[in-house]
Design an enzyme around this catalytic site. Structure first.
Site, mmCIF file in Angstrom:
data_model
loop_
_atom_site.group_PDB
_atom_site.id
_atom_site.type_symbol
_atom_site.label_atom_id
_atom_site.label_comp_id
_atom_site.label_asym_id
_atom_site.label_seq_id
_atom_site.Cartn_x
_atom_site.Cartn_y
_atom_site.Cartn_z
ATOM 1 N N LYS A 53 0.844 -1.210 0.000
ATOM 2 C CA LYS A 53 0.000 0.000 0.000
ATOM 3 C C LYS A 53 0.877 1.258 0.000
ATOM 4 O O LYS A 53 0.603 2.209 -0.745
ATOM 5 C CB LYS A 53 -0.944 -0.011 1.212
ATOM 6 C CG LYS A 53 -2.043 -1.057 1.082
ATOM 7 C CD LYS A 53 -2.860 -1.271 2.356
ATOM 8 C CE LYS A 53 -3.810 -2.441 2.165
ATOM 9 N NZ LYS A 53 -4.571 -2.807 3.365
ATOM 10 N N GLN A 97 -4.742 -1.448 9.523
ATOM 11 C CA GLN A 97 -4.660 -2.777 8.926
ATOM 12 C C GLN A 97 -5.283 -3.820 9.864
ATOM 13 O O GLN A 97 -4.989 -3.849 11.056
ATOM 14 C CB GLN A 97 -3.182 -3.114 8.634
ATOM 15 C CG GLN A 97 -2.974 -4.407 7.869
ATOM 16 C CD GLN A 97 -3.554 -4.384 6.458
ATOM 17 O OE1 GLN A 97 -3.656 -3.340 5.834
ATOM 18 N NE2 GLN A 97 -3.948 -5.531 5.962
ATOM 19 N N ASP A 120 -11.055 3.049 3.812
ATOM 20 C CA ASP A 120 -11.314 1.600 3.735
ATOM 21 C C ASP A 120 -12.810 1.327 3.537
ATOM 22 O O ASP A 120 -13.193 0.235 3.122
ATOM 23 C CB ASP A 120 -10.883 0.937 5.056
ATOM 24 C CG ASP A 120 -9.679 0.023 4.904
ATOM 25 O OD1 ASP A 120 -9.425 -0.446 3.783
ATOM 26 O OD2 ASP A 120 -9.015 -0.224 5.929
HETATM 27 N N1 GUN Z 1 -6.941 -6.759 5.993
HETATM 28 C C1 GUN Z 1 -7.245 -7.494 4.903
HETATM 29 N N2 GUN Z 1 -7.814 -6.720 3.955
HETATM 30 C C2 GUN Z 1 -7.878 -5.481 4.468
HETATM 31 C C3 GUN Z 1 -8.344 -4.235 3.963
HETATM 32 O O1 GUN Z 1 -8.852 -4.117 2.846
HETATM 33 N N3 GUN Z 1 -8.215 -3.178 4.801
HETATM 34 C C4 GUN Z 1 -7.670 -3.287 6.033
HETATM 35 N N4 GUN Z 1 -7.607 -2.187 6.786
HETATM 36 N N5 GUN Z 1 -7.226 -4.412 6.532
HETATM 37 C C5 GUN Z 1 -7.328 -5.509 5.742
#
Ligand code: GUN
Length: 284
Positions: A53, A97, A120
Site C-alpha cells: 500500500k 490494517q 477503507d
Molecule cells: N486486511 C485485509 N484486507 C484489508 C483491507 O482491505 N483493509 C484493512 N484495513 N485491513 C485488511
C-alpha cells in the site's frame, strides 16, 4: 472455448495512471493527498499488504505515513493515534490494517476513524451510505475493485442474477449492495447455505469471497457465467490460489479473474482512488 481472463493488473495500471494525474493536479493546488496506514503488531501477511500500500502511494504521488505500533499497544493508545490522525489536515485517508491483535476492539477502532477519512469504507457511516445510496462515505476497496472489473469487460448487471458467496463486512455484504445498486438480482450465500451448488449454478455473475481453496468447482458454475474470485489462499505447495478451481472453471465460464493478478491489485487501486476522492472532497 476457455474463459477470457479479467486482467486486474492491466486495469490497475491504467487506473493508477489516472490516479497519479489526479494526485498531481491536487498537489499543484497545494493539496497533496495523504494516506496514513496504521499497523499494530508483526503479522507477516499484514506487513506485506502494508508495504504494498505504501509503495503504491509513492508511485501515485500520494503522501503516505506508516505508523508501526507494537503488538502490546493498548486500545487507549491506538485511539489516541487515530485521534491525532483525524486532526491532521495533511492526512485524507486513515487505514488501520486488520486483523488487529486479539486484545484490541477492532469495531471500536474503526468507528473512531473520522468518517470523512474512512478510505477503507468500513465505518458504519460508509456502510450506511452504501446501503441507502445516499451520498458520502467510501465504498470498501475490494468489492469496489470487483465492480470496476465487471464494468471494464462491459458486463451488464441490470436484471442479471448475481450470487455472492461470503457475507463478510469487508467483501460479501458490500459487494451484494453494489450489485443491487446496479439492479442485479442478488443472492448471498454463506457457510450455512444448503446446497450451495444449486444456487451458484443460477449465477450469471458469481463472486466467491470465502477463503477456501477450490470451493467453487466446475459443476457449480453455469456455462457462460462471469466469475470473480476474491479468495487469497495458500495451497499445500504454498502457492497463492483463490476460492475457485481455476483450471476447471475456466472451461465453462465466459470471463474469470486469475489469482494472482485479478482482484488483488484492484483492492489497492481503489484505496488510492478513495484517498484521492477524500482529498478532492476536502478541497471542496
Ligand atoms: N486486511 C485485509 N484486507 C484489508 C483491507 O482491505 N483493509 C484493512 N484495513 N485491513 C485488511
Amino acid at each position: 472455448m476457455p474463459a477470457q481472463l479479467i486482467d486486474g493488473l492491466a486495469l490497475s495500471k491504467k487506473l493508477r495512471l489516472q490516479i497519479a494525474q489526479q494526485a498531481q493536479a491536487l498537489s499543484e493546488q497545494g493539496l497533496r493527498p495523504g494516506l496514513a496506514v496504521v499497523l499494530v503488531g508483526e503479522d507477516p501477511a499484514s506487513q506485506v499488504y502494508v508495504r504494498n500500500k505504501i509503495k503504491a502511494c509513492e508511485e501515485a504521488g500520494i503522501h503516505s505515513v506508516l505508523q508501526k505500533l507494537p503488538a502490546q499497544t493498548s486500545q487507549q493508545e491506538l485511539l489516541e493515534h487515530i485521534a491525532a490522525l483525524n486532526a491532521d489536515a495533511s492526512i485524507h485517508g486513515i487505514l488501520v490494517q486488520l486483523p488487529l491483535p486479539k486484545h484490541l476492539d477492532a469495531d471500536a477502532v474503526i468507528e473512531a476513524i473520522a468518517p470523512e477519512k474512512d478510505v477503507d469504507g468500513f465505518h458504519i457511516a460508509s456502510a450506511g451510505a452504501l446501503m441507502t445510496g445516499l451520498p458520502g462515505g467510501f465504498w470498501p476497496c475490494t468489492p469496489h475493485g470487483c465492480l470496476q472489473m465487471l464494468d471494464a469487460i462491459g458486463c451488464e448487471l441490470r436484471g442479471k442474477h448475481a450470487v455472492v458467496v461470503g457475507r463478510s463486512n469487508i467483501v460479501g455484504k458490500p459487494m451484494a449492495m453494489m450489485l443491487l445498486a446496479r439492479s442485479a438480482t442478488v443472492t448471498i450465500c454463506h457457510s450455512a447455505t444448503a446446497d450451495l451448488g444449486a444456487i451458484t449454478r443460477q449465477a450469471d455473475v458469481l463472486v466467491a469471497a470465502v477463503g477456501k481453496e477450490k470451493l467453487i468447482t466446475r459443476e457449480m458454475v453455469k456455462p457462460g457465467a462471469v466469475v470473480i474470485d476474491v479468495g487469497m489462499n495458500r495451497n499445500a505447495q504454498g502457492k497463492l490460489c483463490g476460492d475457485v478451481d481455476f483450471e476447471q472453471v475456466q472451461q465453462v465460464a465466459s470471463w474469470i479473474t486469475p489469482v494472482p493478478g485479478g482482484v488483488g491489485p484492484m483492492t489497492i487501486t481503489m484505496l488510492l482512488a478513495n484517498t484521492i476522492e477524500s482529498a478532492q472532497r476536502a478541497a471542496g
